[in-house]
Write a protein that holds these residues in place. Structure first.
Motif, mmCIF file in Angstrom:
data_model
loop_
_atom_site.group_PDB
_atom_site.id
_atom_site.type_symbol
_atom_site.label_atom_id
_atom_site.label_comp_id
_atom_site.label_asym_id
_atom_site.label_seq_id
_atom_site.Cartn_x
_atom_site.Cartn_y
_atom_site.Cartn_z
ATOM 1 N N MET A 1 -28.182 -8.833 -7.918
ATOM 2 C CA MET A 1 -27.403 -9.908 -7.348
ATOM 3 C C MET A 1 -26.501 -9.335 -6.259
ATOM 4 S SD MET A 1 -24.959 -12.648 -9.269
ATOM 5 C CE MET A 1 -23.497 -11.699 -9.584
ATOM 6 N N MET A 2 -26.523 -9.954 -5.115
ATOM 7 C CA MET A 2 -25.698 -9.511 -3.995
ATOM 8 C C MET A 2 -24.462 -10.397 -3.878
ATOM 9 S SD MET A 2 -27.036 -6.860 -2.615
ATOM 10 C CE MET A 2 -26.199 -6.779 -1.061
ATOM 11 N N ILE A 3 -23.303 -9.786 -3.909
ATOM 12 C CA ILE A 3 -22.049 -10.487 -3.691
ATOM 13 C C ILE A 3 -21.482 -9.942 -2.391
ATOM 14 C CG2 ILE A 3 -19.723 -10.923 -4.546
ATOM 15 C CD1 ILE A 3 -20.772 -10.463 -7.374
ATOM 16 N N PRO A 4 -21.236 -10.809 -1.385
ATOM 17 C CA PRO A 4 -20.671 -10.291 -0.133
ATOM 18 C C PRO A 4 -19.379 -9.514 -0.378
ATOM 19 C CG PRO A 4 -21.350 -12.586 0.106
ATOM 20 C CD PRO A 4 -21.481 -12.239 -1.354
ATOM 21 N N GLY A 5 -19.190 -8.478 0.423
ATOM 22 C CA GLY A 5 -18.062 -7.566 0.243
ATOM 23 C C GLY A 5 -16.704 -8.233 0.208
ATOM 24 N N VAL A 6 -16.521 -9.276 1.025
ATOM 25 C CA VAL A 6 -15.220 -9.926 1.067
ATOM 26 C C VAL A 6 -14.922 -10.625 -0.260
ATOM 27 C CG1 VAL A 6 -15.963 -12.107 2.104
ATOM 28 C CG2 VAL A 6 -13.675 -11.227 2.576
ATOM 29 N N TYR A 7 -15.949 -11.151 -0.938
ATOM 30 C CA TYR A 7 -15.728 -11.795 -2.243
ATOM 31 C C TYR A 7 -15.487 -10.758 -3.335
ATOM 32 C CZ TYR A 7 -17.107 -16.012 0.136
ATOM 33 O OH TYR A 7 -17.161 -17.050 1.014
ATOM 34 N N MET A 8 -16.192 -9.630 -3.252
ATOM 35 C CA MET A 8 -15.931 -8.548 -4.210
ATOM 36 C C MET A 8 -14.514 -8.018 -4.010
ATOM 37 S SD MET A 8 -16.629 -6.793 -6.745
ATOM 38 C CE MET A 8 -18.327 -6.848 -7.160
ATOM 39 N N ALA A 9 -14.085 -7.935 -2.751
ATOM 40 C CA ALA A 9 -12.726 -7.485 -2.473
ATOM 41 C C ALA A 9 -11.702 -8.482 -3.013
ATOM 42 C CB ALA A 9 -12.535 -7.277 -0.969
ATOM 43 N N ALA A 43 -11.247 -11.308 5.486
ATOM 44 C CA ALA A 43 -12.021 -11.045 6.693
ATOM 45 C C ALA A 43 -12.482 -9.592 6.630
ATOM 46 C CB ALA A 43 -11.166 -11.290 7.934
ATOM 47 N N ASP A 44 -13.295 -9.212 7.593
ATOM 48 C CA ASP A 44 -13.773 -7.842 7.648
ATOM 49 C C ASP A 44 -13.038 -7.133 8.777
ATOM 50 O OD1 ASP A 44 -15.230 -5.570 7.166
ATOM 51 O OD2 ASP A 44 -16.951 -6.214 8.349
ATOM 52 N N PRO A 45 -12.294 -6.094 8.522
ATOM 53 C CA PRO A 45 -12.080 -5.428 7.244
ATOM 54 C C PRO A 45 -11.078 -6.194 6.387
ATOM 55 C CG PRO A 45 -10.760 -4.340 8.914
ATOM 56 C CD PRO A 45 -11.547 -5.426 9.617
ATOM 57 N N VAL A 46 -11.173 -5.993 5.074
ATOM 58 C CA VAL A 46 -10.281 -6.709 4.157
ATOM 59 C C VAL A 46 -8.869 -6.129 4.171
ATOM 60 C CG1 VAL A 46 -12.086 -7.636 2.683
ATOM 61 C CG2 VAL A 46 -11.120 -5.390 2.171
ATOM 62 N N GLY A 47 -8.708 -4.953 4.710
ATOM 63 C CA GLY A 47 -7.396 -4.340 4.859
ATOM 64 C C GLY A 47 -7.479 -3.194 5.849
ATOM 65 N N TYR A 48 -6.349 -2.822 6.411
ATOM 66 C CA TYR A 48 -6.343 -1.713 7.365
ATOM 67 C C TYR A 48 -4.913 -1.219 7.590
ATOM 68 C CZ TYR A 48 -4.986 -5.347 10.697
ATOM 69 O OH TYR A 48 -4.348 -6.384 11.327
ATOM 70 N N VAL A 49 -4.843 0.012 8.100
ATOM 71 C CA VAL A 49 -3.585 0.590 8.581
ATOM 72 C C VAL A 49 -3.894 1.155 9.961
ATOM 73 C CG1 VAL A 49 -1.829 2.368 8.242
ATOM 74 C CG2 VAL A 49 -2.777 1.176 6.265
ATOM 75 N N GLN A 50 -3.249 0.611 10.972
ATOM 76 C CA GLN A 50 -3.398 1.138 12.330
ATOM 77 C C GLN A 50 -2.234 2.073 12.597
ATOM 78 O OE1 GLN A 50 -3.520 -2.397 14.737
ATOM 79 N NE2 GLN A 50 -5.709 -2.658 14.428
ATOM 80 N N HIS A 51 -2.570 3.287 13.020
ATOM 81 C CA HIS A 51 -1.526 4.291 13.243
ATOM 82 C C HIS A 51 -1.854 5.130 14.461
ATOM 83 C CE1 HIS A 51 -4.165 7.440 11.580
ATOM 84 N NE2 HIS A 51 -4.509 6.531 10.680
ATOM 85 N N GLU A 52 -0.850 5.844 14.919
ATOM 86 C CA GLU A 52 -1.068 6.747 16.048
ATOM 87 C C GLU A 52 -1.963 7.898 15.604
ATOM 88 O OE1 GLU A 52 2.545 8.655 17.356
ATOM 89 O OE2 GLU A 52 2.921 9.562 15.409
ATOM 90 N N PRO A 53 -2.588 8.589 16.540
ATOM 91 C CA PRO A 53 -3.370 9.768 16.154
ATOM 92 C C PRO A 53 -2.468 10.809 15.488
ATOM 93 C CG PRO A 53 -3.864 9.119 18.410
ATOM 94 C CD PRO A 53 -2.679 8.300 17.972
ATOM 95 N N ALA A 54 -2.974 11.417 14.452
ATOM 96 C CA ALA A 54 -2.213 12.460 13.763
ATOM 97 C C ALA A 54 -2.062 13.663 14.693
ATOM 98 C CB ALA A 54 -2.907 12.858 12.477
ATOM 99 N N LYS A 55 -0.891 14.280 14.644
ATOM 100 C CA LYS A 55 -0.624 15.424 15.513
ATOM 101 C C LYS A 55 -1.333 16.694 15.028
ATOM 102 C CE LYS A 55 3.774 13.410 16.830
ATOM 103 N NZ LYS A 55 3.488 12.138 16.219
#
Length: 180
Positions: A1-9, A43-55
């Motif tokens: 059974m396939m459950i779309p990722g957003v519903y599993m999330a 939505a896709d992605p279900v979560g995120y963190v946008q950050h500056e490039p690591a030094k």
């Protein structure tokens, strides 16, 4: 059974929230500025963190694998006290089952995403002054992240979560009960 990722999330949303919190935590620990955080969305992605490039390249490694560290520790900490009454005495309360659900959902989201792997790979392999040892350990870590992502289509994330949330506490309990 396939459950779309957003519903599993949606079903396992506590794990998504902890996953993104772990990225945010390691950004803060490494002194990396954060631009935006979305702990959960339908939505896709279900979560995120946008950050500056690591030094520093090591900081990018820590930020990328932060969820693996935090989610596994938290999942085990939540599951362990609930596993004793549920699995050893077949006498769990609703609260014990809630803890096990939380532990399972958090462990299921322990693996970094393929986006995390790509950012880590690019920062470490294409960054300036990356030590050879860091490049070497990045190869198997990236491979495991991609293998975990491919395995999620056959429910590997669920199997992994069950292992951390149910199997590991049982093994620890049995190990220490034999010592007594």
């Amino acid at each position: 059974m396939m459950i779309p990722g957003v519903y599993m999330a949606l079903i396992t949303f506590p794990g998504v929230i902890v996953h993104e919190f772990a990225h945010q935590l390691f950004c803060r620990l490494c002194g990396v500025a954060i631009f935006d955080v979305k702990y959960f969305q339908m939505a896709d992605p279900v979560g995120y963190v946008q950050h500056e490039p690591a030094k520093k390249p090591i900081h990018q490694l820590l930020i990328s694998v932060g969820p693996f560290i935090v989610n596994n520790i938290l999942a085990l900490a939540l599951a362990f006290p609930a596993a004793i009454p549920v699995f050893m005495f077949n006498d769990g309360s609703p609260f014990d089952f809630l803890l096990l659900y939380l532990a399972l959902s958090i462990a299921m989201h322990a693996f970094p995403s393929t986006t995390d792997a790509k950012v880590m790979w690019d920062a470490i392999w294409h960054g300036k002054d990356t030590p050879l040892w860091l490049k070497i350990i990045t190869v198997p870590i990236t491979g495991l992240i991609y293998a975990g992502a491919m395995g999620s289509v056959i429910w590997l994330d669920l199997v992994y979560g069950m292992g951390v949330a149910f199997g590991l506490p049982i093994l620890i309990i049995k190990f220490f009960s034999q010592l007594l």
